[in-house]
Design a protein around this motif. Structure first.
Motif, PDB file in Angstrom:
ATOM      1  N   GLU A   1      46.385  34.924  36.894  1.00  0.00           N
ATOM      2  CA  GLU A   1      46.291  33.626  37.595  1.00  0.00           C
ATOM      3  C   GLU A   1      45.030  33.574  38.457  1.00  0.00           C
ATOM      4  N   LEU A   2      44.720  34.683  39.124  1.00  0.00           N
ATOM      5  CA  LEU A   2      43.542  34.746  39.999  1.00  0.00           C
ATOM      6  C   LEU A   2      42.251  34.666  39.177  1.00  0.00           C
TER       7      LEU A   2
ATOM      8  N   MET B   1      44.542  32.034  44.211  1.00  0.00           N
ATOM      9  CA  MET B   1      45.957  32.316  43.986  1.00  0.00           C
ATOM     10  C   MET B   1      46.681  32.359  45.322  1.00  0.00           C
TER      11      MET B   1
END
Length: 126
Positions: free
Chosen positions: A31-32, A38
């Motif tokens: 996700e980051l 995030m």
């Protein structure tokens, strides 16, 4: 600098930067990498409550950590440990801290410029 009290705004910060983060499960979380940001939680002292934050990934693997609310006594050299739910994501050493809430308040006051009463006291140029 010695603050006048343990709760003085000079002790509070809402921004810090770590060195390269050591990620535990995936390097760094998908996700980051995908979003470049995030939401997660962090702490920098063993027993402290988790603080909601937003991580911003830098190209060198370090992160900027923006806290949802300022935390007290963040110090370079301490480790920021990141969590998503119960899972420990990893950690990085704090290398830089943003301005204190006191400094931010002082600069905000300066940006607003002089107050009307102060302007009225200024001698007119003749």
């Amino acid at each position: 600098f010695k603050a006048p009290s343990t709760d003085h705004p000079a002790l509070y910060r809402d921004l810090l930067r770590t060195n390269r983060v050591h990620w535990i499960a995936e390097e760094p979380p998908a996700e980051l990498v995908r979003e470049k940001m995030m939401e997660c939680h962090f702490r920098f002292r063993h027993q402290m409550a988790l603080v909601p934050c937003v991580l911003t990934l830098n190209q060198d693997g370090s992160v900027w950590v923006t806290l949802v609310k300022p935390a007290r006594a963040i110090t370079p050299g301490q480790f920021a440990v990141f969590y998503k739910g119960d899972e420990c994501l990893g950690s990085g050493k704090i290398v830089r801290i943003g301005p204190s809430m006191y400094t931010m308040q002082q600069s905000k006051n300066r940006e607003e410029g002089p107050k009307k009463e102060e302007i009225d006291k200024i001698e007119p140029v003749t």
